[in-house]
Write a protein that holds these residues in place. Structure first.
Motif, mmCIF file in Angstrom:
data_model
loop_
_atom_site.group_PDB
_atom_site.id
_atom_site.type_symbol
_atom_site.label_atom_id
_atom_site.label_comp_id
_atom_site.label_asym_id
_atom_site.label_seq_id
_atom_site.Cartn_x
_atom_site.Cartn_y
_atom_site.Cartn_z
ATOM 1 N N LEU A 133 -47.876 91.819 58.362
ATOM 2 C CA LEU A 133 -48.058 92.490 59.778
ATOM 3 C C LEU A 133 -49.254 92.571 60.042
ATOM 4 C CD1 LEU A 133 -46.141 95.766 59.025
ATOM 5 C CD2 LEU A 133 -45.349 93.870 60.237
ATOM 6 N N GLU A 134 -50.303 92.096 59.352
ATOM 7 C CA GLU A 134 -51.600 91.842 59.702
ATOM 8 C C GLU A 134 -51.884 90.731 60.494
ATOM 9 O OE1 GLU A 134 -56.027 92.427 58.060
ATOM 10 O OE2 GLU A 134 -54.537 91.303 56.830
ATOM 11 N N PRO A 135 -51.418 89.590 60.388
ATOM 12 C CA PRO A 135 -51.577 88.494 61.528
ATOM 13 C C PRO A 135 -50.934 88.657 62.943
ATOM 14 C CG PRO A 135 -51.066 87.668 59.384
ATOM 15 C CD PRO A 135 -50.789 89.156 59.300
ATOM 16 N N ILE A 136 -49.754 89.294 62.700
ATOM 17 C CA ILE A 136 -49.012 89.649 64.233
ATOM 18 C C ILE A 136 -49.992 90.538 65.084
ATOM 19 C CG2 ILE A 136 -47.054 90.866 65.449
ATOM 20 C CD1 ILE A 136 -45.515 90.506 62.551
ATOM 21 N N LEU A 137 -50.757 91.608 64.539
ATOM 22 C CA LEU A 137 -51.729 92.220 65.157
ATOM 23 C C LEU A 137 -52.862 91.342 65.530
ATOM 24 C CD1 LEU A 137 -52.248 95.568 63.685
ATOM 25 C CD2 LEU A 137 -50.764 95.225 65.614
ATOM 26 N N HIS A 138 -53.406 90.334 64.888
ATOM 27 C CA HIS A 138 -54.279 89.487 65.286
ATOM 28 C C HIS A 138 -54.045 88.357 66.388
ATOM 29 C CE1 HIS A 138 -56.554 90.344 61.284
ATOM 30 N NE2 HIS A 138 -56.652 91.233 62.013
ATOM 31 N N SER A 139 -52.845 88.376 66.284
ATOM 32 C CA SER A 139 -52.398 86.927 67.406
ATOM 33 C C SER A 139 -51.862 87.895 68.436
ATOM 34 C CB SER A 139 -51.288 86.183 66.684
ATOM 35 O OG SER A 139 -50.061 87.066 66.272
ATOM 36 N N HIS A 140 -51.591 88.995 68.424
ATOM 37 C CA HIS A 140 -50.668 89.664 69.484
ATOM 38 C C HIS A 140 -49.486 88.980 69.809
ATOM 39 C CE1 HIS A 140 -54.591 91.677 71.412
ATOM 40 N NE2 HIS A 140 -54.742 91.704 69.775
ATOM 41 N N GLN A 141 -48.782 88.240 68.984
ATOM 42 C CA GLN A 141 -47.611 87.516 69.246
ATOM 43 C C GLN A 141 -46.557 88.107 68.430
ATOM 44 O OE1 GLN A 141 -47.479 84.912 71.506
ATOM 45 N NE2 GLN A 141 -49.371 85.817 72.060
ATOM 46 N N PRO A 142 -45.202 88.395 69.112
ATOM 47 C CA PRO A 142 -44.409 88.818 68.348
ATOM 48 C C PRO A 142 -43.620 87.557 66.966
ATOM 49 C CG PRO A 142 -43.713 89.272 70.595
ATOM 50 C CD PRO A 142 -45.129 88.408 70.571
ATOM 51 N N ARG A 143 -43.136 88.142 66.188
ATOM 52 C CA ARG A 143 -42.746 87.238 65.132
ATOM 53 C C ARG A 143 -41.080 87.478 65.012
ATOM 54 N NH1 ARG A 143 -44.034 89.141 58.924
ATOM 55 N NH2 ARG A 143 -42.184 90.716 59.776
ATOM 56 N N ILE A 144 -40.538 86.088 64.775
ATOM 57 C CA ILE A 144 -39.157 86.098 64.556
ATOM 58 C C ILE A 144 -39.033 85.873 63.045
ATOM 59 C CG2 ILE A 144 -37.024 84.731 65.131
ATOM 60 C CD1 ILE A 144 -38.090 84.630 67.834
#
Length: 413
Positions: A133-144
């Protein structure tokens, strides 16, 4: 020192001000204790923080107008669940929030079309650092992830994925919640089908991400204020309750029991129902203190108080009238029932098995006087108490450890 009621009133006013979004709080000084001073500082800090955050909120776009009616976080999330189906497919929506220090992610809420109990329950917590989940917060991009079974095979350490798979979920869209650059948590859209989510769904969420994040943050702030309000009201109720209690026995003190009596008489007169007053006195209490010491006398009073509480109904009242004298107020009781209650109390006290500090038996008895509320003859608290006291005096004069009652100016056994 400021009276307790005045300080409680200042706390109530502070809560009302916060509810009206008025953040300039004033408290009388100085605070009577370190704990109350700290509590007031926390309220001031909360007010400053709320003021800073609320000024940043903007109007929501058309999609979120359906969910703006909710104020508490769970209400808003429920409205999100109902509103988003038109634009993002899902069988389950979950929300997880970051801890205050941003180090942990905690599952807060979930709703699913599956009626069985969720396995990934509210309160499930995991460290953010090093997680997927950490990279999702850093990128601000939703993950599929369109095949969670394959994902778990590649990441067998993921407890959350294993639990969500057991709920029947096969694909997911994980959306970061970023409010004005501050990460607050995640929304999880999940489907029971493989391959549900596409880049289109990512773009849709990104278009409304700011509004949704702000809405969730705002409702979370309201939730915190609401919970603080509940906690403070509970604390105020406890403080008020404690302020009405006698320190030694835990019974209502004289002022509180007299207030109860006044209300009971008024209710009885309005409803036309009977009520009774029993005045009770511990027999030979001075002798107990003189022979065995005041600690023994205190234990006797505490034991008598506990027994009195046990012998009356929850909506009756028992108070310490003064010294070794107690007042028992009985709602909706006729003369016969009131006397039976007094006799039951007398027997319960006589059955107490108390001992002195040296292990010697310490017998205790009560004398009791019963008076009935009578709007014609005993039309105020003074006359009613005088009647009960007269009956008590008769019980004492006729040998103690007995019940006497008052009738039309005379006392009868």
């Amino acid at each position: 020192m400021m009276p307790l009621s005045d300080r409680l009133s200042s706390y109530r006013q502070a809560l009302l001000a916060l509810q009206r979004e008025q953040f300039k709080l004033q408290f009388p000084s100085p605070a009577p204790s370190i704990e109350e001073a700290r509590f007031e500082e926390e309220l001031q800090g909360l007010a400053r923080w709320l003021e800073a955050r609320f000024t940043e909120f903007s109007c929501l776009q058309e999609l979120t107008t359906e969910i703006i009616q909710g104020s508490l976080l769970e209400e808003v999330l429920a409205r999100i669940y109902d509103a988003f189906e038109r634009i993002i497919p899902y069988d389950r929506i979950g929300c997880a929030l970051l801890s205050d220090d941003g180090q942990q992610v905690r599952s807060y809420w979930a709703r699913s079309r599956n009626q069985s109990a969720p396995l990934l329950k509210a309160g499930f917590t995991a460290r953010l650092a090093g997680s997927s989940l950490e990279p999702i917060l850093h990128s601000h991009q939703p993950r599929i992830i369109n095949n969670l079974a394959d994902y778990l095979h590649q990441h067998p350490e993921s407890t959350a994925t294993r639990l969500i798979l057991q709920e029947g979920i096969l694909s997911s869209l994980t959306c970061p919640l970023i409010a004005e650059g501050k990460a607050i948590g995640f929304l999880f859209f999940s489907s029971c089908q493989i391959g549900t989510y596409q880049a289109l769904h990512q773009r849709i969420f990104l278009n409304i991400a700011r509004q949704v994040s702000l809405l969730i943050e705002k409702s979370h702030l309201y939730q915190q204020v609401h919970e603080l309000n509940q906690q403070l009201m509970q604390a105020l109720a406890q403080l008020k309750e404690q302020s009405c209690r006698d320190a030694l026995t835990g019974l209502l003190h004289r002022g509180a029991i007299m207030e109860f009596l006044t209300k009971m008489q008024a209710e009885s007169e309005r409803a036309g129902t009977p009520c009774a007053v029993i005045m009770a006195d511990v027999d030979h209490f001075k002798q107990i203190n003189d022979s065995h010491g005041h600690p023994a006398g205190d234990r006797v009073l505490q034991a008598v108080a506990q027994t009195l509480r046990e012998q009356v109904r929850d909506y009756d009242a028992v108070g310490r009238y003064g010294g070794e004298e107690f007042l028992i107020l009985l709602r909706d009781r006729d003369h016969h029932t009131a006397c039976l209650t007094a006799e039951r109390i007398r027997h319960a006290i006589a059955a107490l098995t108390l001992q002195t500090a040296k292990g010697q038996p310490l017998p205790v008895t009560l004398s009791l006087g019963v008076a009935m509320c009578d709007p014609k003859a005993l039309d105020n608290t003074e006359r009613l108490l005088s009647a009960a006291d007269t009956a008590l005096y008769q019980a004492k004069r006729h040998g103690r450890n007995r019940v006497c009652s008052y009738h039309a100016g005379d006392a009868h056994r």
